[in-house]
Scaffold this active site. Structure first.
Site, PDB file in Angstrom:
ATOM      1  N   ARG A  54       0.807  -1.219   0.000  1.00 25.12           N
ATOM      2  CA  ARG A  54       0.000   0.000   0.000  1.00 25.12           C
ATOM      3  C   ARG A  54       0.843   1.273   0.000  1.00 25.12           C
ATOM      4  O   ARG A  54       0.507   2.216  -0.702  1.00 25.12           O
ATOM      5  CB  ARG A  54      -0.995  -0.002   1.155  1.00 25.12           C
ATOM      6  CG  ARG A  54      -0.368  -0.244   2.518  1.00 25.12           C
ATOM      7  CD  ARG A  54      -1.416  -0.130   3.591  1.00 25.12           C
ATOM      8  NE  ARG A  54      -2.430  -1.171   3.476  1.00 25.12           N
ATOM      9  CZ  ARG A  54      -3.698  -1.015   3.835  1.00 25.12           C
ATOM     10  NH1 ARG A  54      -4.120   0.115   4.304  1.00 25.12           N
ATOM     11  NH2 ARG A  54      -4.538  -2.004   3.724  1.00 25.12           N
ATOM     12  N   THR A  55       1.933   1.312   0.745  1.00 17.58           N
ATOM     13  CA  THR A  55       2.728   2.541   0.773  1.00 17.58           C
ATOM     14  C   THR A  55       3.383   2.783  -0.586  1.00 17.58           C
ATOM     15  O   THR A  55       3.411   3.901  -1.085  1.00 17.58           O
ATOM     16  CB  THR A  55       3.793   2.462   1.882  1.00 17.58           C
ATOM     17  OG1 THR A  55       3.139   2.209   3.123  1.00 17.58           O
ATOM     18  CG2 THR A  55       4.567   3.762   1.998  1.00 17.58           C
ATOM     19  N   LYS A  82      21.816 -11.327  -5.546  1.00 12.76           N
ATOM     20  CA  LYS A  82      23.126 -11.766  -6.050  1.00 12.76           C
ATOM     21  C   LYS A  82      24.262 -11.208  -5.203  1.00 12.76           C
ATOM     22  O   LYS A  82      25.429 -11.288  -5.590  1.00 12.76           O
ATOM     23  CB  LYS A  82      23.308 -11.308  -7.501  1.00 12.76           C
ATOM     24  CG  LYS A  82      22.257 -11.863  -8.451  1.00 12.76           C
ATOM     25  CD  LYS A  82      22.419 -11.262  -9.842  1.00 12.76           C
ATOM     26  CE  LYS A  82      21.188 -11.535 -10.702  1.00 12.76           C
ATOM     27  NZ  LYS A  82      21.129 -10.638 -11.861  1.00 12.76           N
ATOM     28  N   ARG A 104      12.246   2.466   1.576  1.00 14.69           N
ATOM     29  CA  ARG A 104      11.825   1.753   2.781  1.00 14.69           C
ATOM     30  C   ARG A 104      12.856   0.666   3.049  1.00 14.69           C
ATOM     31  O   ARG A 104      13.263  -0.064   2.128  1.00 14.69           O
ATOM     32  CB  ARG A 104      10.441   1.127   2.613  1.00 14.69           C
ATOM     33  CG  ARG A 104      10.128   0.123   3.730  1.00 14.69           C
ATOM     34  CD  ARG A 104       8.707  -0.346   3.728  1.00 14.69           C
ATOM     35  NE  ARG A 104       7.828   0.718   4.175  1.00 14.69           N
ATOM     36  CZ  ARG A 104       6.565   0.503   4.552  1.00 14.69           C
ATOM     37  NH1 ARG A 104       6.046  -0.703   4.506  1.00 14.69           N
ATOM     38  NH2 ARG A 104       5.829   1.505   4.949  1.00 14.69           N
ATOM     39  N   HIS A 132       8.209   6.998   9.955  1.00 13.60           N
ATOM     40  CA  HIS A 132       7.432   6.854   8.736  1.00 13.60           C
ATOM     41  C   HIS A 132       6.768   8.211   8.527  1.00 13.60           C
ATOM     42  O   HIS A 132       5.585   8.379   8.757  1.00 13.60           O
ATOM     43  CB  HIS A 132       6.387   5.736   8.923  1.00 13.60           C
ATOM     44  CG  HIS A 132       5.716   5.308   7.657  1.00 13.60           C
ATOM     45  ND1 HIS A 132       5.999   5.847   6.423  1.00 13.60           N
ATOM     46  CD2 HIS A 132       4.748   4.388   7.442  1.00 13.60           C
ATOM     47  CE1 HIS A 132       5.237   5.246   5.508  1.00 13.60           C
ATOM     48  NE2 HIS A 132       4.472   4.374   6.106  1.00 13.60           N
TER      49      HIS A 132
END
Lengths: 305, 179
Positions: A54-55, A82, A104, A132
């Site tokens: 959602r963010t 990797k 994030r 946040h």
């Protein structure tokens, strides 16, 4: 404002300016053509090193409504698997021509490191249990639009404060705007640093219930180890959940917020979640408007030019 | 830094100019059916309100009144200090309507270019006309006003400032010359 990394960095005039412009962007989102050309030619990259739907979608919607291009990245499909370092990854994406990064990451401070490495404006999309900041902004916007102001309101943030970046950003944003914030949680779900925060603390929800204008329920985050201090979901609901009985004891204008996704029957009873005074979907729409305001300020300001 | 400032319009001049513009609009549009008046924030909004009030006096009918902010449509976002966004309030659907845009000063024409782009995203008016209190010249785009309160030849180095009662506490138009 070069980057938007934490909620403490902003003074009240800057916050109010962001909210005022977010109100304008709400109007844009309600137009038949919900799109303006403001950030045409700019590219916003969303780098979510921790899963989130959602963010990330909210930031992409915000960027697209401003006519910016978007690039997205998620670790499962990338060179991180990797063994590439975070620094190499973000520098690679910056070299592709991104103008702004939304980051994030599960590690506290990662967005600030990315800003330092790339020299680009960075928006913190959530770092660990730290911050946040766009969530704090959208919550303040939702309260201000619903009740007409933030100043002087009594806002309770209820639940797992210790594991919550939403709580931390909420406390600082709302306190800067003049709200009285009270944290409601068992001692075991309070962070050690809470004494330095601009808020009151109580363990007894029912004691403060009737004084509140806003109740902000946090999600019980099973994935971050929250709620394990409770023997059962029923026990959590009984002590800290928004039951119908508690909802009935709130003032007639009081509103309920929740950052989503909701655990119905844990922190909020279904009947309350569906009440018009539960502003959960309003928060989602305001999230797009608040993020448009942040992107507009970071990419449209003279110091970035 | 001393600047020379003279007043080129006073309150009575502004009032007469706006009333004349109201009469011109009514005459040119042959009535006010389907008319919508949109002010461009900041000072276009009170000017639009005054023109709408004058039209209501003349015609005995209210004309829908709104505002159209152009901040998100400007082409110079990076180059200028950002001003706060103004309100956009569209009182009725614009499709097929006759729109009169109102602004305080017409200069390069870039604000009006932005306003036309904004309008196009909001609907398809049958016609768009432009009313300004002051036209100071120096256009950079092929844009012209339909109704002008005062034509004011200026040098590019001069500043034209409109003061309105609702915002500034007085009605006046000033020209400032650099010292």
């Amino acid at each position: 404002m070069k980057s938007f990394l934490d909620s403490e960095q902003l003074d009240r005039p800057t916050l109010e300016r962001l909210l005022d412009d977010a109100d304008r962007f709400r109007e844009v989102l309600e137009r038949p053509i919900a799109k303006v050309p403001t950030l045409r030619g700019k590219t916003v990259a969303t780098l979510f090193f921790e899963p989130s739907t959602r963010t990330r979608l909210s930031f992409e919607r915000a960027a697209k409504a401003l006519s910016a291009d978007t690039m997205s990245f998620s670790p499962g499909t990338s060179s991180l698997s990797k063994g590439e370092s975070l620094k190499d990854t973000v520098q690679t994406i910056a070299a592709m021509g991104a103008d702004l990064l939304v980051v994030r990451h599960r590690s506290v401070g990662a967005p600030a490191r990315v800003a330092a490495w790339t020299g680009l404006p960075v928006v913190n999309g959530g770092d660990g249990a730290h911050q946040h900041p766009t969530q704090g902004l959208l919550d303040a916007l939702t309260i201000r639009r619903a009740l007409g102001r933030v100043e002087g309101l009594r806002v309770a943030i209820v639940g797992d404060i210790a594991h919550s970046r939403v709580a931390r950003s909420g406390v600082f944003t709302l306190a800067t705007l003049g709200a009285q914030v009270v944290l409601v949680a068992p001692r075991t779900l309070l962070p050690v640093s809470v004494e330095g925060w601009p808020c009151e603390v109580t363990t007894d929800f029912d004691e403060v219930l009737e004084t509140l204008d806003v109740v902000y329920l946090l999600r019980v985050q099973t994935e971050r180890g929250g709620a394990t201090v409770f023997p059962s979901v029923r026990e959590y609901l009984r002590r800290y959940g928004m039951t119908r009985q508690r909802f009935a004891r709130l003032g007639p204008d009081a509103v309920v917020l929740h950052p989503g996704p909701m655990n119905r029957g844990v922190e909020i009873e279904a009947a309350v979640a569906d009440d018009p005074r539960a502003l959960v979907l309003e928060q989602v729409t305001n999230g797009v408007a608040a993020r448009m305001s942040v992107l507009y300020h970071l990419l449209g300001s003279p110091e970035h030019a | 830094m001393p600047t020379k400032r003279h007043r080129v319009l006073d309150a009575a001049d502004i009032d007469r100019a706006l009333r004349r513009i109201a009469h011109e609009i009514v005459e040119r549009e042959r009535g006010v059916d389907d008319l919508v008046i949109l002010g461009i924030p900041t000072r276009g909004v009170p000017l639009a309100r005054r023109i709408a009030a004058a039209i209501a006096e003349i015609e005995g009918t209210d004309v829908p009144l709104g505002s159209l902010d152009v901040g998100l449509y400007r082409d110079d976002l990076d180059a200028r200090p950002r001003v706060a966004l103004g309100p956009t309030e569209i009182p009725v659907p614009l499709d097929g309507r006759r729109v009169v845009l109102v602004d305080d000063v017409l200069y390069t024409g870039r604000t009006i270019r932005a306003a036309l782009d904004a309008l196009a995203d909001l609907g398809r008016p049958a016609r768009v006309r432009l009313a300004v209190l002051v036209d100071r010249g120096h256009r950079e785009l092929p844009i012209r006003p339909d109704h002008v309160g005062k034509n004011l030849p200026t040098a590019p180095t001069e500043r034209v400032t409109v003061h309105l009662e609702e915002i500034d506490g007085e009605d006046a138009v000033y020209v400032e010359e650099p010292a």
